[in-house]
Design a protein around this motif. Structure first.
Motif, mmCIF file in Angstrom:
data_model
loop_
_atom_site.group_PDB
_atom_site.id
_atom_site.type_symbol
_atom_site.label_atom_id
_atom_site.label_comp_id
_atom_site.label_asym_id
_atom_site.label_seq_id
_atom_site.Cartn_x
_atom_site.Cartn_y
_atom_site.Cartn_z
ATOM 1 N N VAL A 276 21.324 21.611 -11.460
ATOM 2 C CA VAL A 276 22.055 22.883 -11.597
ATOM 3 C C VAL A 276 23.179 22.727 -12.607
ATOM 4 N N LEU A 277 23.899 21.626 -12.523
ATOM 5 C CA LEU A 277 24.976 21.340 -13.458
ATOM 6 C C LEU A 277 24.435 21.244 -14.885
ATOM 7 N N MET A 278 23.311 20.555 -15.053
ATOM 8 C CA MET A 278 22.722 20.396 -16.379
ATOM 9 C C MET A 278 22.299 21.736 -16.955
ATOM 10 N N ARG B 22 21.224 15.005 -28.335
ATOM 11 C CA ARG B 22 20.490 13.945 -27.649
ATOM 12 C C ARG B 22 21.463 12.959 -26.993
ATOM 13 N N PHE B 23 22.503 12.575 -27.690
ATOM 14 C CA PHE B 23 23.501 11.642 -27.166
ATOM 15 C C PHE B 23 24.152 12.200 -25.898
ATOM 16 N N HIS B 24 24.629 13.436 -25.991
ATOM 17 C CA HIS B 24 25.309 14.042 -24.842
ATOM 18 C C HIS B 24 24.344 14.267 -23.678
ATOM 19 N N SER B 25 23.157 14.796 -23.968
ATOM 20 C CA SER B 25 22.239 15.148 -22.889
ATOM 21 C C SER B 25 21.720 13.914 -22.158
ATOM 22 N N LEU B 26 21.528 12.814 -22.882
ATOM 23 C CA LEU B 26 21.086 11.579 -22.225
ATOM 24 C C LEU B 26 22.118 11.112 -21.198
ATOM 25 N N ILE B 27 23.382 11.259 -21.524
ATOM 26 C CA ILE B 27 24.446 10.881 -20.586
ATOM 27 C C ILE B 27 24.455 11.826 -19.386
ATOM 28 N N TYR B 28 24.485 13.124 -19.653
ATOM 29 C CA TYR B 28 24.626 14.097 -18.569
ATOM 30 C C TYR B 28 23.414 14.112 -17.641
ATOM 31 N N ARG B 29 22.219 13.965 -18.197
ATOM 32 C CA ARG B 29 21.013 13.997 -17.363
ATOM 33 C C ARG B 29 20.973 12.827 -16.386
ATOM 34 N N ALA B 30 21.621 11.728 -16.751
ATOM 35 C CA ALA B 30 21.639 10.571 -15.859
ATOM 36 C C ALA B 30 22.373 10.869 -14.552
ATOM 37 N N ALA B 31 23.189 11.914 -14.531
ATOM 38 C CA ALA B 31 23.895 12.298 -13.301
ATOM 39 C C ALA B 31 22.934 12.840 -12.253
ATOM 40 N N ASP B 32 21.755 13.291 -12.695
ATOM 41 C CA ASP B 32 20.744 13.846 -11.786
ATOM 42 C C ASP B 32 21.305 15.032 -11.011
ATOM 43 N N ARG B 33 21.924 15.942 -11.739
ATOM 44 C CA ARG B 33 22.467 17.185 -11.178
ATOM 45 C C ARG B 33 21.826 18.355 -11.935
ATOM 46 N N ALA C 143 29.543 13.524 -16.947
ATOM 47 C CA ALA C 143 29.610 12.171 -17.499
ATOM 48 C C ALA C 143 30.100 11.172 -16.458
ATOM 49 N N THR C 144 31.122 11.550 -15.690
ATOM 50 C CA THR C 144 31.642 10.613 -14.685
ATOM 51 C C THR C 144 30.656 10.412 -13.545
ATOM 52 N N GLN C 145 29.859 11.447 -13.256
ATOM 53 C CA GLN C 145 28.825 11.304 -12.224
ATOM 54 C C GLN C 145 27.688 10.411 -12.704
ATOM 55 N N ALA C 146 27.502 10.354 -14.015
ATOM 56 C CA ALA C 146 26.385 9.602 -14.578
ATOM 57 C C ALA C 146 26.699 8.135 -14.805
ATOM 58 N N ILE C 147 27.979 7.799 -14.928
ATOM 59 C CA ILE C 147 28.356 6.488 -15.462
ATOM 60 C C ILE C 147 27.784 5.314 -14.670
ATOM 61 N N ASN C 148 27.698 5.444 -13.367
ATOM 62 C CA ASN C 148 27.177 4.342 -12.561
ATOM 63 C C ASN C 148 25.652 4.371 -12.417
ATOM 64 N N ARG C 149 25.027 5.370 -13.020
ATOM 65 C CA ARG C 149 23.570 5.494 -12.948
ATOM 66 C C ARG C 149 22.893 5.056 -14.249
ATOM 67 N N GLU D 80 31.235 19.058 -18.509
ATOM 68 C CA GLU D 80 30.669 17.884 -19.164
ATOM 69 C C GLU D 80 31.431 16.612 -18.795
ATOM 70 N N GLY D 81 32.742 16.747 -18.594
ATOM 71 C CA GLY D 81 33.499 15.587 -18.133
ATOM 72 C C GLY D 81 33.053 15.158 -16.750
ATOM 73 N N PHE D 82 32.803 16.141 -15.881
ATOM 74 C CA PHE D 82 32.332 15.839 -14.529
ATOM 75 C C PHE D 82 30.942 15.211 -14.565
#
Length: 240
Positions: A170-172, A157-168, A117-123, A113-115
């Motif tokens: 398999v990771l999701m 919802r809060f967590h998934s909105l962040i993680y889904r923005a990474a567009d990964r 989130a960091t992949q999503a931050i600029n998206r 989840e840390g990974f």
């Protein structure tokens, strides 16, 4: 964030199926896939309790569908590790995790989840920030009125909105699989003193890190949220 003096959230007797209703049919989707998605979301959002038995006929009745797609969906969930067979009658139930399993899942979640989130931050742009902030505001409201169901729904919802923005994808999928296993337990953590306040402090830090585009701070906030929840779970599980 200033901690409140409100008591911890308290569970009241409830029907785990009460928040589920008839399947909403979708073009191109099979009944089995809809049942699976519905129950997967219910597990992630903590609708059920550890050790709770899952009845095939009850599920079919609540979802207003035949037992066949429910049976297949339950088999998939068992394969995911979200359900287990128990006893001589081989009934399906929500697994009861050991301390060792909980710690292992915690450590994996911190990394994944840390990974994410960091992949999503600029998206994450202004439109995404608005819906993430909305989830945060609803969690805050749930904290104030001590509404466990409202909190759990918007926590995911809060967590998934962040993680889904990474567009990964398999990771999701991996993250969701772990949440299916801990979702029922997170409900127990909410009964621990100050858990809601501490969790909201982590969410507030995550929101600020998103606003500042600070990946290190975001990763730390996510790790803090997961680790503190796991500590509260261990305390809750140790109570007689």
């Amino acid at each position: 964030m200033v901690e409140s003096n409100l008591p911890p959230a308290k569970e009241t007797p409830r029907d785990s199926w009460a928040r589920l209703g008839p399947l909403a049919l979708q073009e191109g989707a099979t009944a089995q896939s809809l049942v699976y998605a519905t129950l997967r979301h219910a597990l992630i959002s903590g609708y059920f309790h550890p050790g709770e038995e899952i009845s095939l006929r009850k599920a079919a009745s609540v979802l207003e569908t035949s037992v066949t797609p429910v049976r297949e969906a339950l088999r998939r969930l068992e394969g995911d590790g979200a359900l287990e067979t128990f006893g001589g009658n081989r009934v399906l139930r929500i697994p009861i995790l050991t301390d060792a399993e909980l710690v292992e899942i915690r450590d994996i979640r911190v990394i994944l989840e840390g990974f994410a989130a960091t992949q999503a931050i600029n998206r994450i742009g202004p439109p995404q920030m608005r819906v993430i902030k909305n989830a945060f505001n609803l969690m805050q409201r749930a904290t104030e009125i001590r509404d466990v169901d409202m909190y759990l729904e918007n926590n995911w919802r809060f967590h998934s909105l962040i993680y889904r923005a990474a567009d990964r994808p398999v990771l999701m999928d991996q993250i969701e699989s772990l949440w299916m296993r801990v979702g029922p337990l997170i409900r127990m953590a909410l009964t621990q003193p100050k858990h809601l306040d501490h969790s909201m402090a982590s969410h507030s830090a995550a929101l600020q890190a998103l606003h500042d585009s600070d990946p290190d701070a975001l990763q730390q906030a996510i790790a803090s949220d997961i680790s503190e929840a796991a500590d509260d779970l261990c305390q809750a599980l140790s109570k007689p």
